[in-house]
Design a protein around this motif. Structure first.
Motif, mmCIF file in Angstrom:
data_model
loop_
_atom_site.group_PDB
_atom_site.id
_atom_site.type_symbol
_atom_site.label_atom_id
_atom_site.label_comp_id
_atom_site.label_asym_id
_atom_site.label_seq_id
_atom_site.Cartn_x
_atom_site.Cartn_y
_atom_site.Cartn_z
ATOM 1 N N ASP B 260 -48.991 -5.629 -8.314
ATOM 2 C CA ASP B 260 -49.171 -4.670 -7.407
ATOM 3 C C ASP B 260 -49.944 -3.404 -7.789
ATOM 4 O OD1 ASP B 260 -47.121 -6.350 -6.392
ATOM 5 O OD2 ASP B 260 -45.521 -5.068 -6.806
ATOM 6 N N ALA B 261 -50.691 -2.656 -6.916
ATOM 7 C CA ALA B 261 -51.114 -1.456 -6.931
ATOM 8 C C ALA B 261 -49.832 -0.486 -7.733
ATOM 9 C CB ALA B 261 -51.689 -0.667 -5.859
ATOM 10 N N ASP B 262 -48.616 -0.592 -7.055
ATOM 11 C CA ASP B 262 -47.741 0.274 -7.401
ATOM 12 C C ASP B 262 -47.173 -0.076 -8.752
ATOM 13 O OD1 ASP B 262 -46.144 2.344 -6.619
ATOM 14 O OD2 ASP B 262 -44.371 1.209 -6.840
ATOM 15 N N TYR B 263 -47.132 -1.483 -9.384
ATOM 16 C CA TYR B 263 -46.921 -1.580 -10.737
ATOM 17 C C TYR B 263 -47.875 -0.933 -11.669
ATOM 18 C CZ TYR B 263 -42.733 -4.549 -10.507
ATOM 19 O OH TYR B 263 -41.520 -5.132 -10.542
ATOM 20 N N ALA B 264 -48.972 -0.848 -11.206
ATOM 21 C CA ALA B 264 -50.130 -0.240 -12.004
ATOM 22 C C ALA B 264 -50.117 1.218 -12.075
ATOM 23 C CB ALA B 264 -51.494 -0.645 -11.468
ATOM 24 N N ARG B 265 -49.035 1.789 -11.285
ATOM 25 C CA ARG B 265 -48.962 3.178 -11.354
ATOM 26 C C ARG B 265 -47.757 3.613 -12.492
ATOM 27 N NH1 ARG B 265 -50.679 3.545 -5.639
ATOM 28 N NH2 ARG B 265 -49.075 2.332 -4.748
ATOM 29 N N ASN B 266 -47.062 2.647 -12.877
ATOM 30 C CA ASN B 266 -45.998 2.691 -13.858
ATOM 31 C C ASN B 266 -47.031 3.124 -15.401
ATOM 32 O OD1 ASN B 266 -44.085 2.001 -12.411
ATOM 33 N ND2 ASN B 266 -43.329 0.190 -13.758
ATOM 34 N N GLU B 267 -46.252 4.213 -16.057
ATOM 35 C CA GLU B 267 -47.066 4.387 -17.235
ATOM 36 C C GLU B 267 -46.864 3.051 -18.292
ATOM 37 O OE1 GLU B 267 -45.528 7.037 -21.510
ATOM 38 O OE2 GLU B 267 -44.089 6.990 -19.775
ATOM 39 N N ARG B 268 -47.840 2.537 -18.857
ATOM 40 C CA ARG B 268 -47.885 1.133 -19.564
ATOM 41 C C ARG B 268 -46.995 0.989 -20.870
ATOM 42 N NH1 ARG B 268 -51.739 -2.335 -21.245
ATOM 43 N NH2 ARG B 268 -50.872 -3.966 -22.336
ATOM 44 N N ILE B 304 -47.099 -1.663 3.117
ATOM 45 C CA ILE B 304 -47.239 -0.154 2.617
ATOM 46 C C ILE B 304 -45.725 0.321 2.373
ATOM 47 C CG2 ILE B 304 -49.537 0.120 4.076
ATOM 48 C CD1 ILE B 304 -47.684 1.666 5.829
ATOM 49 N N ASP B 305 -44.891 -0.402 1.991
ATOM 50 C CA ASP B 305 -43.613 -0.114 1.732
ATOM 51 C C ASP B 305 -43.610 0.690 0.082
ATOM 52 O OD1 ASP B 305 -43.617 -3.228 1.237
ATOM 53 O OD2 ASP B 305 -42.311 -2.419 -0.337
ATOM 54 N N SER B 306 -44.404 0.197 -0.741
ATOM 55 C CA SER B 306 -44.422 0.812 -1.797
ATOM 56 C C SER B 306 -45.895 1.527 -2.100
ATOM 57 C CB SER B 306 -44.566 -0.307 -3.035
ATOM 58 O OG SER B 306 -43.289 -0.911 -2.860
ATOM 59 N N GLY B 307 -46.230 2.293 -0.983
ATOM 60 C CA GLY B 307 -47.588 3.011 -1.177
ATOM 61 C C GLY B 307 -48.738 2.150 -0.649
ATOM 62 N N LEU B 308 -49.744 2.934 -0.367
ATOM 63 C CA LEU B 308 -51.084 2.476 0.430
ATOM 64 C C LEU B 308 -51.809 1.623 -0.848
ATOM 65 C CD1 LEU B 308 -51.484 5.603 2.353
ATOM 66 C CD2 LEU B 308 -51.023 3.273 3.405
ATOM 67 N N PRO B 309 -52.664 0.793 -0.218
ATOM 68 C CA PRO B 309 -53.607 0.004 -1.152
ATOM 69 C C PRO B 309 -54.548 0.986 -1.870
ATOM 70 C CG PRO B 309 -54.211 -0.669 1.080
ATOM 71 C CD PRO B 309 -52.756 0.360 1.026
ATOM 72 N N LEU B 310 -54.932 0.544 -3.126
ATOM 73 C CA LEU B 310 -56.179 1.100 -3.624
ATOM 74 C C LEU B 310 -57.351 0.268 -3.594
ATOM 75 C CD1 LEU B 310 -54.633 1.407 -7.310
ATOM 76 C CD2 LEU B 310 -54.657 3.114 -5.865
ATOM 77 N N GLY B 353 -50.432 -2.426 -2.210
ATOM 78 C CA GLY B 353 -49.266 -1.590 -3.081
ATOM 79 C C GLY B 353 -48.171 -2.310 -3.306
ATOM 80 N N HIS B 354 -47.952 -3.332 -2.552
ATOM 81 C CA HIS B 354 -46.661 -4.196 -2.796
ATOM 82 C C HIS B 354 -47.076 -5.803 -2.545
ATOM 83 C CE1 HIS B 354 -42.080 -5.032 -2.555
ATOM 84 N NE2 HIS B 354 -42.657 -5.862 -3.531
ATOM 85 N N CYS B 355 -47.145 -6.615 -3.434
ATOM 86 C CA CYS B 355 -47.672 -7.685 -3.051
ATOM 87 C C CYS B 355 -46.756 -8.735 -2.395
ATOM 88 C CB CYS B 355 -48.104 -8.544 -4.359
ATOM 89 S SG CYS B 355 -49.667 -7.892 -5.211
ATOM 90 N N ASP B 356 -45.464 -8.835 -2.688
ATOM 91 C CA ASP B 356 -44.424 -9.770 -2.025
ATOM 92 C C ASP B 356 -44.719 -9.357 -0.438
ATOM 93 O OD1 ASP B 356 -44.018 -8.905 -4.819
ATOM 94 O OD2 ASP B 356 -41.928 -9.966 -4.500
ATOM 95 N N PRO B 357 -44.155 -8.467 0.050
ATOM 96 C CA PRO B 357 -44.368 -8.528 1.513
ATOM 97 C C PRO B 357 -46.032 -8.551 2.138
ATOM 98 C CG PRO B 357 -43.784 -6.379 0.727
ATOM 99 C CD PRO B 357 -43.735 -7.359 -0.439
ATOM 100 N N THR B 358 -46.826 -8.262 1.237
ATOM 101 C CA THR B 358 -48.099 -8.546 1.791
ATOM 102 C C THR B 358 -48.457 -10.130 1.891
ATOM 103 O OG1 THR B 358 -49.010 -6.570 0.599
ATOM 104 C CG2 THR B 358 -50.571 -8.326 1.046
ATOM 105 N N VAL B 359 -48.077 -10.833 0.966
ATOM 106 C CA VAL B 359 -48.287 -12.339 0.995
ATOM 107 C C VAL B 359 -47.594 -12.851 2.323
ATOM 108 C CG1 VAL B 359 -47.652 -14.338 -0.031
ATOM 109 C CG2 VAL B 359 -48.577 -12.663 -1.487
ATOM 110 N N ASN B 360 -46.633 -12.214 2.651
ATOM 111 C CA ASN B 360 -45.506 -12.780 3.767
ATOM 112 C C ASN B 360 -46.101 -12.430 4.830
ATOM 113 O OD1 ASN B 360 -43.293 -13.906 4.624
ATOM 114 N ND2 ASN B 360 -42.715 -11.710 5.428
ATOM 115 N N LEU B 361 -47.286 -11.583 4.981
ATOM 116 C CA LEU B 361 -47.820 -11.447 6.444
ATOM 117 C C LEU B 361 -48.971 -12.681 6.798
ATOM 118 C CD1 LEU B 361 -48.626 -7.545 5.883
ATOM 119 C CD2 LEU B 361 -46.997 -8.683 7.515
ATOM 120 N N HIS B 362 -49.342 -13.059 5.671
ATOM 121 C CA HIS B 362 -50.261 -14.180 5.613
ATOM 122 C C HIS B 362 -49.771 -15.648 5.566
ATOM 123 C CE1 HIS B 362 -53.617 -11.095 5.291
ATOM 124 N NE2 HIS B 362 -52.585 -10.294 4.916
ATOM 125 N N ASP B 363 -50.517 -16.560 6.277
ATOM 126 C CA ASP B 363 -50.305 -17.917 6.415
ATOM 127 C C ASP B 363 -50.659 -18.725 5.118
ATOM 128 O OD1 ASP B 363 -48.664 -18.113 8.624
ATOM 129 O OD2 ASP B 363 -50.411 -17.892 9.883
#
Lengths: 390, 390
Positions: B260-268, B304-310, B353-363
């Motif tokens: 996710d974009a949001d995981y990439a916002r974590n300090e590595r 977009i529950d964990s922020g907007l896409p990059l 921003g969050h891959c799990d619910p993004t995948v769930n939007l698509h067949d």
């Protein structure tokens, strides 16, 4: 047509509401039909057409039900939605959005020809010379002489698509009128940003500005010798103003059908029909702690882009607060002074924050007759255009 | 099995990436396979099992690919997800969640029997005596002697499901052990709240507390005479800590696959494998104004529950900012000092921003080989459990 899902859609006609598996997206058919009647009465009283936005329900069955009640057709946001509704028998469709891709414009041209052949029509919005040229090319390639209605989108305050009101719109209208298979149909002037302004006054001024901008643009286009057949727009939050404007001839409002939790947060307009919530997520408490309980509906069951759902049917002193528990959970805390946490296994009803993307999460809606407490499933309504984003 | 969608899924094997219709959910297969290899190496080095959470990809094909690389099975969050993956050939499934409804528990019992009959296994989490009693009743009703593995969920800091670490968990473990067809399998101890804490130190302390709580609970249960076979948990944000703990024997992290974009916002974390973004929304600019452009992907295309896409692939000085444009639009503004707005018709790539619910939007997912710039579609991956929320 997609087959109706079965594995995880155990609700069938005749099932008692309390036995519907959770989480489930349930339509209170009585409430929905009352909303439709309120809208039909409102539009008749104001002498405006209504073309409810099908991006909400994405269902041919519901689009046809709305037409039976007086709607002149349906709006959609995407070509694939139009294709899905057309396949389900809807004949009069307006894609209230821009299309730029050549493959999609060719499909658009074919859909326009197909609808015309059965006595229907297709309309599309444009906001660029490039979009008009590409559409004309696709229409020529498809070779149908039935043509397509084209609306110029003007930006009346949302800051998204649309040319600024005024001379740019005149140039686009003239360009459309010059093309053999395109018909200039009028202005698409939707102010999405005004729908959820909370105060009555804020919404009134936002729409007053939109009305003035649309009227001014119409004057300029007509001065250039082109009749503006229709100005179309309006959403559930502002429709009283567009309807009373004398400028808008068609209302696109869709959400009145189900009424989001977020629309209910708007200060109520006295002239606004008393639309009621008609779409609910049924959910079950699956974990109970001393401080909170957890239900089985998260944001894979309801959209949260316009806020979290409300727990339905509780008096204010016993209100529960829904907190985000992730994809598949909601966390409920006591909110009202006399709130008690529901027991493990208990069923609850949620009002989604935003109905459009909530419906899009589900393959079907469970239509219930006789209320949420003691009703039964009357029918399963297919979400024909679920996932239709292209 | 649902048929693959066709009307709005025009991508097929062999299609060039630049011709994929938009918006589309695209997997960079090369990047995904590198992520799988990194995870396999990491788990081997730490001597822990990995059972990636399939709530991310919801695809039997991907679950089997992960098992081929060394994963011991898949986690799911809902029974209907387990059913969909089992139908697609996945044999070893853990429903890392509570189930209370009688109809669902009966389906659970039948699924456990079905998986056992083909050499697989099913496991479920519980956090109440009521849940255990109802599961035991359903297992007795189903009559299979293959049994089911049951994990006690403890709340190690998220404040959602799970009993508090300590004596309550002991009582539940004993209750499970007394039931004929249930096997006490260990502790489910996932700290969801720690995954997106930004700082390395914050995540380290949160997981240190979770590890201590899980270890303490294990000691109590073993003192009561019951072996604790496994402690399972961890997500992509914290897995380095659970893996190094010596307490957790199994990692449930799923998001490493797509990032996710949001995981990439974590300090590595320095010990964290260098997982890369592998899931993208391809989108097209459909409207261009002086101040912004609008693309055809909104929150019906990405969650977009964990922020907007990059916006992917731009150097910082040319970065664009994605603003919410509603269900079907994204609005792009210049952000970097040398940013230029893309032209009308231009294709862009978004990192959700969050891959799990993004995948769930698509067949389906469009699997691309050879990169986003010049690759081709290799295969279409079905999202078997799309919409499987029950």
């Amino acid at each position: 047509m997609k087959p109706l899902p079965d594995a995880w859609g155990s609700a069938a006609a005749g099932l008692r509401v309390d036995l519907i598996d959770t989480p489930a997206l349930v339509v209170d058919l009585d409430a929905m039909e009352r909303n439709i009647q309120r809208m039909a009465d409102f539009a008749r009283k104001h002498g405006v057409r209504w073309r409810p936005h099908a991006k909400l329900h994405k269902s041919a069955e519901i689009a046809l039900l709305l037409q039976k009640a007086g709607a002149c057709g349906a709006c959609v946001q995407k070509l694939s939605e139009a294709e899905a509704l057309a396949a389900g028998g809807v004949n009069d469709l307006f894609i209230s959005n821009e299309i730029l891709a050549a493959n999609k414009l060719l499909r658009t041209a074919r859909l326009a020809a197909g609808l015309a052949a059965r006595g229907g029509r297709l309309a599309l919005a444009v906001d660029s010379e490039e979009g008009i040229a590409r559409l004309a090319e696709a229409m020529d390639k498809a070779g149908s002489d039935a043509g397509i209605d084209v609306f110029v989108e003007i930006d009346v305050g949302q800051g998204r698509c649309g040319v600024p009101p005024g001379t740019e719109a005149v140039a686009l209208a003239q360009s459309i009128a010059r093309r053999h298979r395109l018909r200039f149909a009028g202005l698409h002037a939707y102010h999405g940003g005004a729908q959820h302004l909370r105060g009555v006054g804020e919404r009134r001024s936002a729409i007053a500005a939109a009305v003035a901008a649309a009227a001014h643009t119409r004057t300029l286009i007509e001065a250039a010798g082109l009749p503006v057949g229709l100005i179309t727009g309006a959403g559930t939050g502002t429709l009283v103003h567009e309807a009373a404007s004398g400028v808008y001839g068609e209302l696109q409002a869709g959400s009145f059908l189900f009424m989001d939790a977020d629309y209910a947060r708007n200060e109520r307009e006295s002239a606004q029909p008393a639309f009621e919530h008609a779409l609910f997520v049924k959910t079950q408490v699956i974990s109970a702690r001393a401080t909170h309980v957890v239900c089985d509906a998260g944001h894979k069951s309801h959209a949260i882009d316009s806020g979290l759902p409300l727990v339905h049917g509780l008096p204010p002193e016993r209100a529960l607060r829904f907190a985000n528990g992730g994809d598949e959970h909601g966390i409920l805390y006591p909110e009202g002074p006399k709130a008690r946490l529901p027991a493990l296994g208990r069923m609850l009803w949620l009002v989604p924050g935003h109905c459009d993307p909530t419906v899009n999460l589900h393959d079907h809606l469970i239509g219930v007759r006789g209320g949420l407490a003691h009703g039964v499933v009357e029918r399963i309504i297919r979400v024909d255009a679920r996932g239709a984003v292209t």
